[in-house]
Structures are given as structure tokens and as C-alpha cells.
Scaffold this active site. Structure first.
Site, mmCIF file in Angstrom:
data_model
loop_
_atom_site.group_PDB
_atom_site.id
_atom_site.type_symbol
_atom_site.label_atom_id
_atom_site.label_comp_id
_atom_site.label_asym_id
_atom_site.label_seq_id
_atom_site.Cartn_x
_atom_site.Cartn_y
_atom_site.Cartn_z
ATOM 1 N N TYR A 14 0.858 -1.188 0.000
ATOM 2 C CA TYR A 14 0.000 0.000 0.000
ATOM 3 C C TYR A 14 0.894 1.236 0.000
ATOM 4 O O TYR A 14 1.869 1.308 0.736
ATOM 5 C CB TYR A 14 -0.889 0.005 1.248
ATOM 6 C CG TYR A 14 -1.760 1.230 1.376
ATOM 7 C CD1 TYR A 14 -3.069 1.227 0.898
ATOM 8 C CD2 TYR A 14 -1.266 2.397 1.967
ATOM 9 C CE1 TYR A 14 -3.867 2.363 1.007
ATOM 10 C CE2 TYR A 14 -2.057 3.533 2.063
ATOM 11 C CZ TYR A 14 -3.355 3.503 1.586
ATOM 12 O OH TYR A 14 -4.139 4.623 1.679
ATOM 13 N N GLU A 18 -3.645 7.495 -4.023
ATOM 14 C CA GLU A 18 -3.551 6.232 -3.299
ATOM 15 C C GLU A 18 -3.359 5.085 -4.286
ATOM 16 O O GLU A 18 -4.126 4.951 -5.235
ATOM 17 C CB GLU A 18 -4.830 6.002 -2.496
ATOM 18 C CG GLU A 18 -4.807 4.730 -1.674
ATOM 19 C CD GLU A 18 -6.160 4.449 -1.031
ATOM 20 O OE1 GLU A 18 -7.155 4.239 -1.753
ATOM 21 O OE2 GLU A 18 -6.213 4.455 0.215
#
Ligand code: ADP
Ligand code: MG
Length: 395
Positions: free
Chosen positions: A116, A204
């Protein structure tokens, strides 16, 4: 403002962020053609909506999953037939889901590890912040809640930008060594450039993947742009997909009104964001529920007031309207004329309570009193809230 993943990929290409090849498709035929032209042995077909959790979502026709792997162009077409024109429901869309009218057909890659990586604007430090984790692919909120030690945070000084020692530190914490560290430094730097040069508030990448042959690639992308900077980002503004937004908010933005739809039944029309918040609070305090936040700004024109009434009346849930104006710079009589004209033009029949106070207040009140409109005047905010809540309950 948000954009779709297929548009985000174009920004990735422009800034040199490594990601698999892909193409947007709007029909099953285009999905088949896109898959053919990619010439990949494994293909992924991905529903394009402004919401995450697509992989685990379900379509309104019962078809499971908004992200599918397949091997042939014919299979890609078949998948597209079941996804296009249907609403996809994920944990972020609400129960009605979001209509899928575009797909991303991309090269599927083998995945050794899902990570991530995000850059967002941190309001506590007033600076960009990198958030990364070895626990990618899944719900980052759950990781933050259950295993907060697995979240890496690095604050960036906006004057000097993301430094090489920081990208190395993040890469090392993610277990990326050797050639992967070199790739990570390049990718993180490119993402930071994308973030600053396009005025993002969030970029993101979840997942950022490592392939078995040691390539580092961005597989998913979520962007959030600062609406207040769109005036200097025409390229970004052109990517806006209004069908993904609340139609009431789209209409409001066309008239420069600050509007946010809520789920109550008392509409508010207020000048100034602070007063709008206080008005919502006092409606709740009086036992009602606000249908919206609406700030017409310090110097609203008659056109803006009419537009505001139209947006409010376009919302079927609205059962009453509270107008709360404090005339500072604004002349209360101008607003009063705006309200009278707008109410007449829109054929208003709902209960309307108006509180006007401040600059030229008495003239404004006189205009309202002489207008022949069926409205109630209020002297204080508490009085106004009590009156509109009582009228809505009685109706
Ligand atoms: P969402 O976050 O909305 O569920 P993602 O783009 O993250 O959508 O896709 C969900 C999962 O699908 C990813 O975590 C990854 O495992 C897989 N996936 C997505 N794109 C690819 C791709 N190009 N190749 C292989 N797998 C992929
Ligand atoms: Mg994802």
C-alpha cells in the site's frame, strides 16, 4: 474532485509511474478489441466507478466482482456484457451502487506481494504525508485499526519535497531491496510529482505490487484533487465525470454555491459557511434534520438565490425551507427581493421561514411582508428553527 482509474493511468504515464498497459472500453466490442490489442496472455477487466472495494463488489444483476481476470478477448467481451450498464455495489457505494458505463481492460500481472502506498494532505502538519504498508490490497482502515504498527508514516516538507533518503527509508520498510529499491525511489518520486503538480489532496495506490520477476507496478489508483485549484488545472478539470457526482452538487457548483446534500428534510439557505453550520446545528437542536448545507456566499446575486431555491426544490425529500441571512457586506433588501422573485419563479408551496438580520434589515423585512408570499418571519435563529420544525411537523 475524483477521477476514474483509467484516467489516473494516463496521469501515471505522463509522470512516469510504472503501471500495466491498459485501455478504456465503453462497449463489449471495445473490450474485446482492447484485449486483442494488448496482446497479453492474461487480461484483467475492471469496472470504472468512483468507489473502491470493486473487487469484492456485486452487480445489481447478481454478477459477482468488479475486477475479473481472463485469458482471451472473447472472455473479456463476455465479462464486459455482464458488467456494462449495471450498477456495482461495494462497501463504499451505498446500497444503490454505481452505474458502470466504462471498463478498464488491462494487462494482468502475476503478483508476488501486494503493498500500500499513498500521499495525502495531512491537516495536522499542513504538509504532505506518505502512508505506506506491507499490508496492501486490502482495507487499509482495517490495517490501521488492528495492526497500526504496520503503517509507515513519513511527513514531507513541501518546500524541499520528498527526499531520496525518505524514499529509501520507505522502500526499506516495505522490504524492497536491490533493484526494487531503485524502482521504488523512481516510482515514489514520480508519484510525489504527480501529487504536487496536479494539485492533489490524495493519491492512493492499493495495491502497489511486486511481480515474481521483480518489477514494481501500480495496479490501482485513486486520486482526489483540490477543487479550489481546478481553475489552474484545466487538464484535470476536463477529466471530471459529472455522472458520478450528486446532481444537486453539480448544479450548485455551476452557480458557485457551496452545497452539500444531506439526508434530512429541512433545507437551509444561508450566507457564510460558519452561519450555515450553526443553522444546521440549531435545526437539529430544535428537533429537525437538515436536508443540506448551502452557503450562497457573502455577496450572492439574485440569480444565485434563484439557483439555490431550484436546487433545494429539486430535492424530493425537502419539506420546508429555512433562510437565514446575516447582512454584513450583503444588503438584506437585495436578498429579500431575491427570495421573493425566486419563490414566485419556482412556484414555492412549501413552508418557508426567513430570518434576516443586519445591514438594511428593516427594508428587507418590509419587502418580504409586502410581497404577498406565504412565509413566516423570524427574529432570532432559535425562533427561526422552532418555526420551521413546527411547520414541517404539522404538514
Ligand atoms: P478495488 O480496490 O476497487 O477492489 P483493485 O484495482 O485494487 O480494485 O483490484 C482488486 C484486486 O484485483 C487487486 O488487489 C489485485 O489483486 C487484482 N488486480 C487488479 N489489477 C490487476 C492487474 N492488472 N493484474 C493482476 N491483478 C490485478
Ligand atoms: Mg484497490
Amino acid at each position: 474532485m475524483n477521477i476514474h482509474e483509467y484516467q489516473a493511468r494516463e496521469l501515471f504515464q505522463k509522470f512516469g509511474v510504472a503501471s500495466p498497459k491498459g485501455k478504456a472500453a465503453f462497449t463489449p466490442e471495445e473490450a474485446e478489441q482492447a484485449a486483442t490489442s494488448l496482446g497479453a496472455s492474461q487480461i484483467v477487466v475492471k469496472a470504472q466507478i468512483h468507489a473502491g472495494g470493486r473487487g469484492k463488489g456485486t452487480f445489481d444483476n447478481g454478477f459477482k466482482g468488479g475486477v475479473h481476470l481472463c485469458k482471451t478477448p472473447a472472455e473479456a467481451r463476455h465479462l464486459a456484457e455482464q458488467m456494462l450498464g449495471h450498477a456495482l455495489i461495494t462497501h463504499q457505494t451505498g446500497p444503490e451502487g454505481k452505474l458502470v458505463s466504462t471498463l478498464l481492460v488491462a494487462e494482468a500481472v502475476d503478483i508476488a506481494k501486494e503493498l500500500y502506498f499513498a500521499i495525502l494532505f495531512d491537516r495536522t502538519t499542513s504538509a504532505p504525508m506518505v502512508i505506506a504498508s506491507t499490508e496492501g490490497g486490502m482495507d487499509i482502515e482495517a490495517v490501521a485499526e488492528h495492526t497500526p504498527e504496520k503503517i509507515i508514516r513519513v511527513s514531507v516538507d513541501p518546500l524541499i519535497g520528498l527526499q531520496p533518503y525518505q524514499t529509501r527509508k520507505i522502500a526499506a520498510a516495505l522490504g524492497l531491496r536491490g533493484s526494487l529499491m531503485t524502482q521504488a525511489t523512481k516510482l515514489f518520486t514520480a508519484l510525489y510529482r504527480t501529487y504536487t503538480e496536479t494539485d492533489c489532496t490524495l493519491v492512493e495506490v492499493n495495491p502497489l505490487v511486486v511481480t515474481p520477476d521483480n518489477r514494481l507496478l501500480a495496479l490501482d489508483a485513486k486520486f482526489n484533487f483540490d477543487d479550489n485549484a481546478l481553475y489552474r488545472q484545466p487538464g484535470v478539470a476536463a477529466l471530471r465525470d459529472k455522472s458520478e457526482e450528486d446532481p444537486r452538487e453539480v448544479a450548485a457548483s455551476e452557480f458557485n454555491l457551496n452545497y452539500i446534500g444531506l439526508d434530512g428534510n429541512i433545507a437551509c439557505l444561508v450566507n457564510g459557511a460558519g452561519l450555515a453550520m450553526a443553522t444546521m446545528d440549531i435545526i437539529q437542536h430544535a428537533g429537525g434534520k437538515p436536508a443540506n448545507f448551502l452557503d450562497v456566499g457573502g455577496g450572492a446575486t439574485k440569480e444565485q438565490v434563484t439557483a439555490a431555491f431550484n436546487i433545494i426544490l429539486g430535492d424530493k425529500a425537502v419539506k420546508g425551507i429555512l433562510v437565514n441571512i446575516f447582512g454584513g457586506i450583503m444588503d438584506c433588501d437585495v436578498i429579500a427581493h431575491g427570495i421573493v422573485d425566486a419563490a414566485k419563479e419556482t412556484g414555492l408551496s412549501l413552508p418557508l421561514v426567513v430570518r434576516l438580520e443586519g445591514n438594511n434589515g428593516p427594508a428587507g423585512k418590509k419587502t418580504l411582508a409586502e410581497s404577498g408570499l406565504k412565509l413566516q418571519s423570524a427574529s432570532t435563529m432559535a425562533d427561526a428553527a422552532d418555526k420551521i420544525v413546527a411547520s414541517v411537523h404539522a404538514a
